[in-house]
Design a protein around this motif. Sequence first.
Motif, PDB file in Angstrom:
ATOM      1  N   LEU A  26     114.842  57.106  27.717  1.00 38.33           N
ATOM      2  CA  LEU A  26     114.313  58.385  28.204  1.00 38.33           C
ATOM      3  C   LEU A  26     113.155  58.908  27.352  1.00 38.33           C
ATOM      4  O   LEU A  26     112.379  59.753  27.800  1.00 38.33           O
ATOM      5  N   VAL A  27     113.021  58.352  26.126  1.00 40.47           N
ATOM      6  CA  VAL A  27     111.997  58.880  25.205  1.00 40.47           C
ATOM      7  C   VAL A  27     110.585  58.901  25.825  1.00 40.47           C
ATOM      8  O   VAL A  27     109.906  59.921  25.793  1.00 40.47           O
ATOM      9  N   TYR A  29     109.618  59.362  28.661  1.00 42.17           N
ATOM     10  CA  TYR A  29     109.501  60.338  29.764  1.00 42.17           C
ATOM     11  C   TYR A  29     109.771  61.766  29.274  1.00 42.17           C
ATOM     12  O   TYR A  29     109.947  62.681  30.075  1.00 42.17           O
ATOM     13  N   SER A  30     109.776  61.939  27.929  1.00 39.77           N
ATOM     14  CA  SER A  30     110.090  63.239  27.342  1.00 39.77           C
ATOM     15  C   SER A  30     108.853  64.087  27.089  1.00 39.77           C
ATOM     16  O   SER A  30     108.954  65.217  26.644  1.00 39.77           O
ATOM     17  N   PHE A  31     107.668  63.542  27.334  1.00 39.17           N
ATOM     18  CA  PHE A  31     106.421  64.283  27.069  1.00 39.17           C
ATOM     19  C   PHE A  31     105.350  63.775  28.028  1.00 39.17           C
ATOM     20  O   PHE A  31     105.536  62.754  28.697  1.00 39.17           O
ATOM     21  N   LYS A  38     107.875  68.693  24.086  1.00 40.15           N
ATOM     22  CA  LYS A  38     108.787  67.557  24.332  1.00 40.15           C
ATOM     23  C   LYS A  38     110.129  68.068  24.810  1.00 40.15           C
ATOM     24  O   LYS A  38     110.589  69.114  24.373  1.00 40.15           O
ATOM     25  N   MET A  39     110.795  67.329  25.691  1.00 41.83           N
ATOM     26  CA  MET A  39     112.164  67.652  26.123  1.00 41.83           C
ATOM     27  C   MET A  39     112.732  66.396  26.792  1.00 41.83           C
ATOM     28  O   MET A  39     112.085  65.799  27.658  1.00 41.83           O
ATOM     29  N   ARG A  40     113.933  65.974  26.383  1.00 42.28           N
ATOM     30  CA  ARG A  40     114.492  64.762  26.969  1.00 42.28           C
ATOM     31  C   ARG A  40     115.124  65.088  28.332  1.00 42.28           C
ATOM     32  O   ARG A  40     115.878  66.045  28.436  1.00 42.28           O
ATOM     33  N   PRO A  41     114.814  64.308  29.391  1.00 39.74           N
ATOM     34  CA  PRO A  41     115.454  64.554  30.688  1.00 39.74           C
ATOM     35  C   PRO A  41     116.878  64.015  30.699  1.00 39.74           C
ATOM     36  O   PRO A  41     117.277  63.296  29.792  1.00 39.74           O
ATOM     37  N   VAL A  81     106.333  67.590  31.638  1.00 40.04           N
ATOM     38  CA  VAL A  81     107.321  67.659  30.552  1.00 40.04           C
ATOM     39  C   VAL A  81     108.657  68.091  31.165  1.00 40.04           C
ATOM     40  O   VAL A  81     108.711  69.075  31.915  1.00 40.04           O
ATOM     41  N   PRO A  82     109.743  67.350  30.885  1.00 37.37           N
ATOM     42  CA  PRO A  82     111.028  67.686  31.515  1.00 37.37           C
ATOM     43  C   PRO A  82     111.506  69.094  31.167  1.00 37.37           C
ATOM     44  O   PRO A  82     111.199  69.624  30.102  1.00 37.37           O
TER      45      PRO A  82
END
Length: 459
Positions: A26-27, A29-31, A38-41, A81-82
């Motif tokens: 997921l990293v 797709y975190s930004f 940044k935010m992890r989905p 950004v998630p």
Amino acid sequence: MSREGVLDALASICGADAVLSSAEDLVPYSFDGTAALKMRPSAVVFPRTTAQVAECVRLAAATSTPIVTRGSGTGLSGGAVPTPGCLVVCLTHMDAILEVDPRNLTLRAQPGAITQRIDEAAGRHGLFYPPDPGSQRISTIGGNVAENSGGLRGLKYGVTRDYVMGLEIVLADGQIARLGNACVKDVAGYSLKDLFIGSEGTLGIITEVLLKLVPRPLARRTMLALYDSIEDAAETVSAIVAARIIPCTLEFLDRVTAGCVEDYAHVGLPTDCEAVLLMETDGHPAAVADEAAKMEEIARSHQARDVRTARNDAEALQLAAARRNAFAALARRRPTTILEGVTVPRSELATMVSFIAATAARYELQIGTFGHMGDGNLHPTFLTDERNADEMDRVHRALDAIVTRTLELGGTITGEHGVGLAKKPWLRQQMGDASYTLMKQVKRAVDPHGLLNPGKMFD
Ligand SMILES: Cc1cc2nc3c(=O)[nH]c(=O)nc-3n(C[C@H](O)[C@H](O)[C@H](O)COP(=O)(O)OP(=O)(O)OC[C@H]3O[C@@H](n4cnc5c(N)ncnc54)[C@H](O)[C@@H]3O)c2cc1C
């Protein structure tokens, strides 16, 4: 439904190999391209068909899972950004160019098609898709439509909106809507397609686009003008426009940017001048020759130290590539690169450029400025380090000063990168209460449960 249940359901809709859920997967797709956000989905899914997108949306609606739609993640306002706990619907596997229709001058594509591939497909029929964001080699057409992206040719050819004839959209309840068509004229009902252009993934998911193409220009001439003063470069742009010449490109690089680009790309840019203008005219060969001569004359009468003309296509492409590399080149200087995209009326360019330089000095910051000067669109780019709290505080105060001055000059907080997370603190200030409230009412009407890209655009 538990997270495991949602993952199983996604796998049965799109296939197990189309779902990512482990922390390390997921990293990436975190930004997006926006620094320091940044935010992890919760998960990422890669649908291959519109029907699969619709099923994913219905599943998300039934389980109250927020959706963040994603193309290539090159956005510069944090749009992709998630949000916490969200499902990222990534459309890069829906990348087919479905049809080029030379009789109607249209092209139909899936949303994950790469922007440059679209122009190349048009080019095989002697046609042209002009919008060319600096990211065109990686950005998707869905992302371009969702951000209403501009590009280096915007001055003459306009932005993405000017080429969108139709859209297929998956709505927040999973219904599929078709908006617009291949007709050159169509005034049936509200122009809903226009509502979705620039809607930044907050109103629906674009699953197909129908684009307008134009004939490919027969000739092109590319020139560089070099200046000892930024104001003279800005005044040249205003004078060219005032002379009723509309070149396809009028791009600007300041001394900091030109130096970084030369270090990175080695294309022979001078590093001792205060400003470089990249000027390009295209069209009928006779008109191109005439416009190029006039632009050179205007540049020289505004104290250009030198005006160089590309000798052939390869040299012209190299000069344009140098400008396209500006962001990547600046990003090598310091750990964090924050790229802004304010736009002012072109008559205010010299004032704005001087204000940015003065702001950099006042807050003791490094700012490289480049941009689509012919559109009044400047990219002051902060070269900074997000680990340095004092410096970041000065960056935020300098940014607020630049955005506030932009609004005082009649400009806009974003000329092409969208509002997303980065610009939402200033949206109400620009729009005024009535327009801002109307926009929120539209969002509530189209996406009543706030499923699509929540937390973006509005406070
Ligand atoms: C080096 C560089 C140069 C750039 N130059 C320019 C430039 O010249 N002009 C310019 O305008 N921008 C520029 N950008 C910004 C960026 O490339 C554009 O905004 C681009 O359109 C984003 O496309 P993407 O596929 O990466 O979208 P993403 O970043 O993945 O998404 C952007 C936004 O669109 C939404 N979205 C994406 N796909 C869909 C879809 N199918 N349906 C609904 N919503 C969707 C997302 O939710 C998000 O809000 C540049 C960026 C970089 C890194």
